[in-house]
Design a protein around this motif. Structure first.
Motif, mmCIF file in Angstrom:
data_model
loop_
_atom_site.group_PDB
_atom_site.id
_atom_site.type_symbol
_atom_site.label_atom_id
_atom_site.label_comp_id
_atom_site.label_asym_id
_atom_site.label_seq_id
_atom_site.Cartn_x
_atom_site.Cartn_y
_atom_site.Cartn_z
ATOM 1 N N LEU C 123 59.816 29.779 72.278
ATOM 2 C CA LEU C 123 60.274 28.427 71.963
ATOM 3 C C LEU C 123 59.564 27.852 70.739
ATOM 4 O O LEU C 123 60.177 27.155 69.943
ATOM 5 C CB LEU C 123 60.076 27.496 73.162
ATOM 6 N N ARG C 124 58.263 28.141 70.601
ATOM 7 C CA ARG C 124 57.523 27.557 69.490
ATOM 8 C C ARG C 124 57.750 28.321 68.203
ATOM 9 O O ARG C 124 57.833 27.728 67.133
ATOM 10 C CB ARG C 124 56.022 27.527 69.803
ATOM 11 N N GLY C 125 57.834 29.664 68.288
ATOM 12 C CA GLY C 125 58.013 30.467 67.090
ATOM 13 C C GLY C 125 56.810 30.370 66.164
ATOM 14 O O GLY C 125 55.728 29.951 66.578
ATOM 15 N N GLY C 126 57.001 30.762 64.914
ATOM 16 C CA GLY C 126 55.972 30.619 63.892
ATOM 17 C C GLY C 126 54.723 31.433 64.173
ATOM 18 O O GLY C 126 54.779 32.522 64.730
ATOM 19 N N ALA C 127 53.578 30.876 63.772
ATOM 20 C CA ALA C 127 52.315 31.612 63.841
ATOM 21 C C ALA C 127 51.923 31.909 65.287
ATOM 22 O O ALA C 127 51.412 32.987 65.584
ATOM 23 C CB ALA C 127 51.215 30.816 63.147
ATOM 24 N N ILE C 128 52.173 30.951 66.185
ATOM 25 C CA ILE C 128 51.840 31.162 67.598
ATOM 26 C C ILE C 128 52.565 32.396 68.121
ATOM 27 O O ILE C 128 51.993 33.262 68.771
ATOM 28 C CB ILE C 128 52.248 29.931 68.438
ATOM 29 N N ASP C 129 53.858 32.473 67.766
ATOM 30 C CA ASP C 129 54.690 33.587 68.186
ATOM 31 C C ASP C 129 54.136 34.906 67.648
ATOM 32 O O ASP C 129 53.866 35.843 68.406
ATOM 33 C CB ASP C 129 56.114 33.343 67.662
ATOM 34 N N THR C 130 53.929 34.948 66.327
ATOM 35 C CA THR C 130 53.466 36.181 65.692
ATOM 36 C C THR C 130 52.136 36.629 66.284
ATOM 37 O O THR C 130 51.966 37.791 66.668
ATOM 38 C CB THR C 130 53.302 35.973 64.180
ATOM 39 N N ALA C 131 51.191 35.695 66.376
ATOM 40 C CA ALA C 131 49.849 36.051 66.837
ATOM 41 C C ALA C 131 49.886 36.499 68.295
ATOM 42 O O ALA C 131 49.306 37.536 68.651
ATOM 43 C CB ALA C 131 48.918 34.852 66.677
#
Lengths: 262, 285, 314
Positions: C123-131
Motif C-alpha cells: 500500500l505504501r510503495g516507494g522506499a519502504i516497499d523496496t527496502a
C-alpha cells in the motif's frame, strides 16, 4: 475416370457425449481440390486432423492413395510413408515452426527424414523457397525474423518438400492480413498448376474457398448439409444454412443497420 | 496481439544478451563463479591444513596468517571454509543433476503420452509432493545409516516430483504447439520430435529451474549435515561446521557457526537470484 | 460442499495410509534382518527379542504383520525404543505439547508480521516497499539452522535479553521467555515468504479494473482497500499455507536441535542418528498426519472464504 486419391467414408468422431463429426463422406481426385466450409465448431478441422492421423475416427474409413489410413499411423515407418501422400498446413503461422530452427534447417530435416540424401537436400531446399516465392537468403533466417505471411510460405514449402499428392490447408490464411491472404492464395493456385498437387482447403471464409477450390462441402454441427461444385453452391445455395453463411459475409456497400439481405 | 504472437515475441527474447541480467543478477553470477572456483581449488587456496588439530589454539580469534581464527579444536577456520566449499556443493550438484534428468524425463513422458499415463504420473507427483523431503531423508538415514549419498538419494526422490510437476505443465503447452503436430504429419519419429525439438525448446526453463533448485539443495543438504544426517565430521563441510561450532558459540565464540552459515546463505541467495533473473530474461517464469 | 469435503478427506486418508505403509515397509527395506534393525544392532535379552517379535508380528505373513502393527499404532502402541530403552509412547507424551506450542507461536508470528509487512509494503510503495522486500528476499533464504544461531548470538549472548537454550523451569512466564527466540527462528524465513506473497498479491489486486472503478465512483480509499483489495488479495496466502505448514513441521527438527528443546523434532533427529526405527516411525507418522489434517482444514477455510472455489466444487 481415375481412382480417387482420397476417400472418406462415413467418418464419425465423438468426444464423450459430443459428436464432433457425424457421417461425413467425400472423395478427392488426384490433382483435385475440395473446400470444407463451416463455422468454428462445425467439425471441419476435426475432419482434417483425422485425415492426417492426428485424431482417431470413432467410426468410418479413410483411404489415401488406395491404402487404409483410418487409424493414426503405428510407428514412425508408417507415419513417414503416409507423409509422402498427405501433408497439412496449419492456421497459426507463429507456432507451426520450431522457433529454434532456421528455415533451411527445417526444410533439410524434412528431406532427410523422407530419405533424401544429405548431398541433395541443399539444392532441394533452395528449389522449395523459390517455389513459394521467397529469396534464397531466408534459408538462414529464424522464424522470429519472418512476418506471418513469410512464415506461412515456409510452412507451405515444408509441406510440399516431400512432394505429397495432396496438401490440407487448415484455415491456413485465416490469421493473415487480407492483402497477404490474396498473395498466398495466388501462390497456392500457381503451385497447383505447376505441380498438380491436390488441395483440401478448410475454411470459414467463402471468398477463400471460391478462390481455390473446384468442389465444396458445407458442414454444420459435424454433418454435411450441402455439397457440389464450388461456384454452384456458393452462387445458388440450396440449404438455408449455406444461405445464412453467405449472407453473413460483409460485402462492399454494406451499410450498418440496412440489413444484409441484398 | 494474439497469444501466438506474444509467445513469438517471448521466444525472440530468449536469445537476448546476458546484459539483461541486471546489476543484482551479475552480482549473483559473480558470487557463484567465486564459489565454484573455491570448490574446485579449495585445497590449493587454503593457507593451512584444514585438519591439523592444535588444542592450544582452540577458539583463538584472528591472528596474523589466520584471518578468521581457529575452531574448537584449533583448526584454521578460513582453510576449513575454503576446503568445505567442495563438500557443500558436490551433494547439491549430484542432487540437481539426478532430479533434473529424472523430472524432465517423467514430465516429457507425461506430456507426450497424455491420457492415463499423464494422469498416473501427475497423481504420483501430487502424492509425493505432500511428503516433505527432509522427513524422507531422516527415514532413509535411519535405515541405511547417515551419509551424503543417502541424503542425496532421499532428496532426489523428493525433488524429482516437484520439478516434474512444474515442468509437465510447460511441456504440455510445448507439445500442444502446431509445429509438433506438423512434425508428426511429416513422419518424424516420436523420439526425434521430443529430443530434437521439444526438449531444446524447454531447455531455458529447465536450466533456470535447475539453478533455482541448486539454491534449495544447498540449504537442504547443509541442513541435513547440520543434523548429523548428511556429510559426516571431521570432513570440512559448511553444514557440519554450523553444528560443530554451536558449543563454542554458546561460550561466546560464534565465528565458526556464523561464517559457515553465511557461506550457505550467500550461496543459496546467489543461485536463487540468478535462476530467477535468467527465467525472467528468457521469459520462462 | 459434501462432495468437495469428501474428496479432500479421501485424498488425506489415502496419503496417510500410503505413509503408514511406507513407514511400515521401511523396516524391510533396511539391509539385514528386521530384528537387527529394531534393536539397532545392540545386544538384547531373549525376552526383549521375543517382545519385539510379538510387537511386529515378525512370524506372520506380510499383510497380517502390517495390519496388526497399524492396529497397535491406532491404540497408541508404537513399540519399544531401542536407543532409549523405553516405550515409544512414553517418549512422545511430554514432547507433543512442546512441539505444538512451538509451531503455534511461530505460526502466529508468521501471520501477524508477514501479513502486515506485506500489506504495508504494497500500500505504501516507494522506499519502504523496496527496502522491506529486499530484506524479505534475503531473510527468506536464511534456513532455521542458521537463523537460530544468529538470534542466540545477538539476543541471548550479546544483548542478554532472552535465554539461549532449553525451555526453562516450567513456570509459564519462564517458558514464554524461552519460547521467543525458537519461535522467531522457526517463523523468520516463512514470515518473509508470506510478506513477499502478500505484497505481490495485494499489488495485483490494486491494479484490477474493479478497484479502479470503485475509486472512480468516489468510494473512500479506506473502504475500497478493506472491501475489495484486502479481501481478494489475502486469499492466495491460504494457497501457500500447505507449503508453509510442511516447512514449519520439518523446521522443528532444526530449531529444537539448535535450541536444545526436548520436542518431537529433536527426538526424531536423535533417534535417526541412533537408527532407532520404532521412534522414527512414530514421529514421522505423527508429523505427516498433522500435516495432512492441517492441510484439509486450510482447504476447507479456503472453500469457505472464496466463492469462486465454492461454485466450482458444487
Amino acid at each position: 475416370m481415375t481412382d480417387p486419391l482420397i476417400v472418406a467414408r462415413n467418418l464419425r468422431k465423438e468426444y464423450g457425449d459430443l459428436v464432433a463429426v457425424d457421417d461425413v463422406s467425400f472423395e478427392v481426385a488426384p490433382g483435385g481440390s475440395l473446400g470444407i466450409v463451416g463455422e468454428s465448431g462445425s467439425g471441419k478441422t476435426t475432419v482434417a486432423k483425422m485425415l492426417v492421423g492426428l485424431e482417431r475416427p470413432t467410426a468410418g474409413r479413410i483411404e489415401i492413395a488406395g491404402t487404409d489410413c483410418s487409424a493414426p499411423a503405428k510407428g514412425w515407418r508408417e507415419r513417414s510413408r503416409r507423409a509422402q501422400s498427405l501433408q497439412i498446413v496449419f492456421q497459426d503461422p507463429y507456432s507451426s515452426l520450431d522457433p529454434r530452427q532456421s528455415v533451411g534447417d527445417a526444410l533439410r530435416e524434412v528431406l532427410v527424414v523422407a530419405g533424401l540424401g544429405r548431398d541433395r537436400t541443399q539444392a532441394r531446399a533452395r528449389e522449395l523457397v523459390d517455389l513459394v516465392g521467397m529469396p534464397e537468403r531466408v534459408l538462414g533466417s529464424r522464424p522470429s525474423a519472418l512476418s506471418g505471411g513469410q512464415r506461412q510460405r515456409v510452412a507451405i514449402a515444408r509441406a510440399l518438400a516431400t512432394e505429397p499428392r495432396c496438401v490440407i490447408l487448415d484455415e491456413s490464411v485465416a490469421a493473415l492480413d487480407v492483402s497477404i491472404q490474396a498473395q498466398i492464395l495466388n501462390l497456392l493456385a500457381d503451385i497447383r498448376e505447376r505441380t498438380g498437387v491436390a488441395y483440401i482447403l478448410v475454411s470459414h471464409d467463402l471468398a477463400v474457398v471460391r478462390h481455390v477450390t473446384d468442389d465444396v462441402i458445407v458442414m454444420r454441427y459435424g454433418a454435411i448439409v450441402e455439397r457440389g461444385q464450388t461456384g454452384t453452391v456458393l452462387d445458388d445455395p440450396q440449404h438455408p444454412y449455406t444461405q445464412l453463411l453467405r449472407e453473413s459475409v460483409p460485402r462492399p456497400g454494406w451499410v450498418p443497420g440496412a440489413g444484409a439481405t441484398t | 496481439m494474439s497469444v501466438a504472437q506474444v509467445a513469438s515475441v517471448v521466444r525472440t527474447r530468449r536469445r537476448s544478451r546476458l546484459s539483461h541480467l541486471g546489476v543484482i543478477g551479475w552480482l549473483a553470477l559473480a558470487v557463484i563463479v567465486v564459489f565454484v572456483f573455491v570448490a574446485a581449488f579449495g585445497e590449493a587456496l587454503a593457507p593451512d591444513d584444514p585438519n591439523a588439530i592444535d588444542i592450544a589454539y582452540a577458539n583463538v580469534g584472528p591472528i596474523p596468517g589466520h584471518p578468521l581464527g581457529f575452531d574448537d579444536l584449533g583448526r584454521d577456520l578460513l582453510s576449513r571454509l575454503l576446503v568445505g566449499a567442495r563438500s557443500s556443493f558436490v551433494g547439491p550438484l549430484a542432487l540437481v543433476a539426478l532430479s533434473t534428468v529424472a523430472g524432465t524425463t517423467l514430465a516429457l513422458i507425461a506430456a507426450w503420452r497424455r491420457g492415463w499415463t499423464d494422469a498416473t504420473l501427475s497423481a504420483g507427483f501430487d502424492i509425493a509432493f505432500a511428503f516433505p523431503g527432509i522427513l524422507l531423508a531422516i527415514l532413509l538415514a535411519t535405515l541405511f545409516g547417515a551419509g551424503l549419498a543417502v541424503a542425496v538419494i532421499a532428496l532426489t526422490l523428493a525433488y524429482t516430483p516437484s520439478l516434474g510437476r512444474l515442468l509437465r505443465a510447460t511441456a504440455l503447452r510445448e507439445t500442444g504447439m502446431e509445429y509438433v503436430k506438423a512434425f508428426r504429419v511429416m513422419g518424424y519419429s516420436d523420439v526425434r520430435i521430443v529430443v530434437r525439438h521439444v526438449l531444446p525448446n524447454l531447455m531455458p526453463f529447465i536450466i533456470a529451474q535447475a539453478i533455482i533448485m541448486f539454491g534449495y539443495a544447498t540449504l537442504d543438504l547443509g541442513g541435513l549435515s547440520f543434523l548429523g544426517l548428511g556429510v559426516q565430521p571431521p570432513t570440512a563441510d559448511w553444514g557440519v561446521m554450523v553444528a560443530a561450532g554451536a558449543p563454542a558459540l554458546l561460550q561466546g565464540y560464534p565465528t565458526q557457526t556464523l561464517a559457515a552459515g553465511t557461506c550457505l546463505v550467500l550461496a543459496a541467495v546467489a543461485f536463487g537470484v540468478l535462476g530467477d533473473r535468467l527465467a525472467r530474461m528468457w521469459g520462462v517464469e | 460442499m459434501k462432495s468437495f469435503l469428501g474428496r479432500r478427506i479421501l485424498l488425506g486418508v489415502v496419503t496417510i495410509l500410503a505413509t503408514t505403509f511406507l513407514v511400515h515397509i521401511a523396516l524391510y527395506l533396511a539391509p539385514g534382518d528386521p530384528i537387527d534393525v529394531l534393536t539397532a544392532g545392540k545386544p538384547t535379552t531373549p525376552e526383549r527379542l521375543e517382545a519385539l517379535r510379538a510387537q511386529y508380528h515378525l512370524d506372520d505373513p506380510f499383510l497380517t504383520r502390517y495390519f496388526s502393527w497399524l492396529g497397535g499404532v491406532l491404540h497408541g502402541d508404537f513399540g519399544q525404543s531401542a536407543a532409549f530403552n523405553t516405550d515409544v509412547l512414553t517418549l512422545l507424551t511430554p514432547r507433543v505439547p512442546t512441539t505444538i506450542l512451538l509451531v503455534s507461536c511461530a505460526f502466529i508470528m508468521i501471520m501477524a508480521f508477514g501479513l502486515s509487512l506485506g500489506i504495508v509494503a504494497a500500500l505504501r510503495g516507494g522506499a519502504i516497499d523496496t527496502a522491506s522486500m529486499a530484506t524479505a528476499t534475503l531473510v527468506a533464504a536464511i534456513p532455521a539452522f542458521v537463523s537460530s544461531f544468529l538470534l542466540i548470538n545477538v539476543f541471548a549472548l550479546r544483548l542478554g535479553w532472552l535465554p539461549a537454550i532449553g525451555l526453562g523451569d516450567g513456570s509459564p512466564l519462564d517458558t514464554a521467555r524461552h519460547l521467543v527466540l525458537p519461535s522467531v527462528a522457526l517463523a523468520l524465513a516463512a514470515g518473509a515468504f508470506v510478506a513477499r506473497t502478500t505484497r505481490a498479491s495485494v499489488r495485483a489486486e490494486l491494479g484490477r479494473d474493479h478497484v479502479a472503478t470503485a475509486t472512480v465512483r468516489g468510494i473512500p480509499r479506506r473502504l475500497v482497500i478493506s472491501r475489495h483489495v484486502l479481501r481478494n488479495g489475502l486469499l492466495p496466502i491460504l494457497s501457500i499455507a500447505g507449503l508453509l505448514l510442511a516447512g514449519l513441521i520439518v523446521g522443528t527438527a532444526f530449531v529444537e536441535q539448535a535450541f536444545a528443546i526436548e520436542g518431537l523434532g529433536k527426538l526424531l533427529v536423535t533417534a535417526a542418528r541412533q537408527q532407532d526405527l520404532a521412534v522414527v516411525q512414530a514421529v514421522t507418522l505423527i508429523l505427516v498426519v498433522a500435516f495432512v489434517v492441517l492441510n484439509i482444514l486450510v482447504d476447507i477455510l479456503y472453500w469457505y472464504l472464496d466463492p469462486r472455489v465454492r461454485s466450482e466444487a458444487a
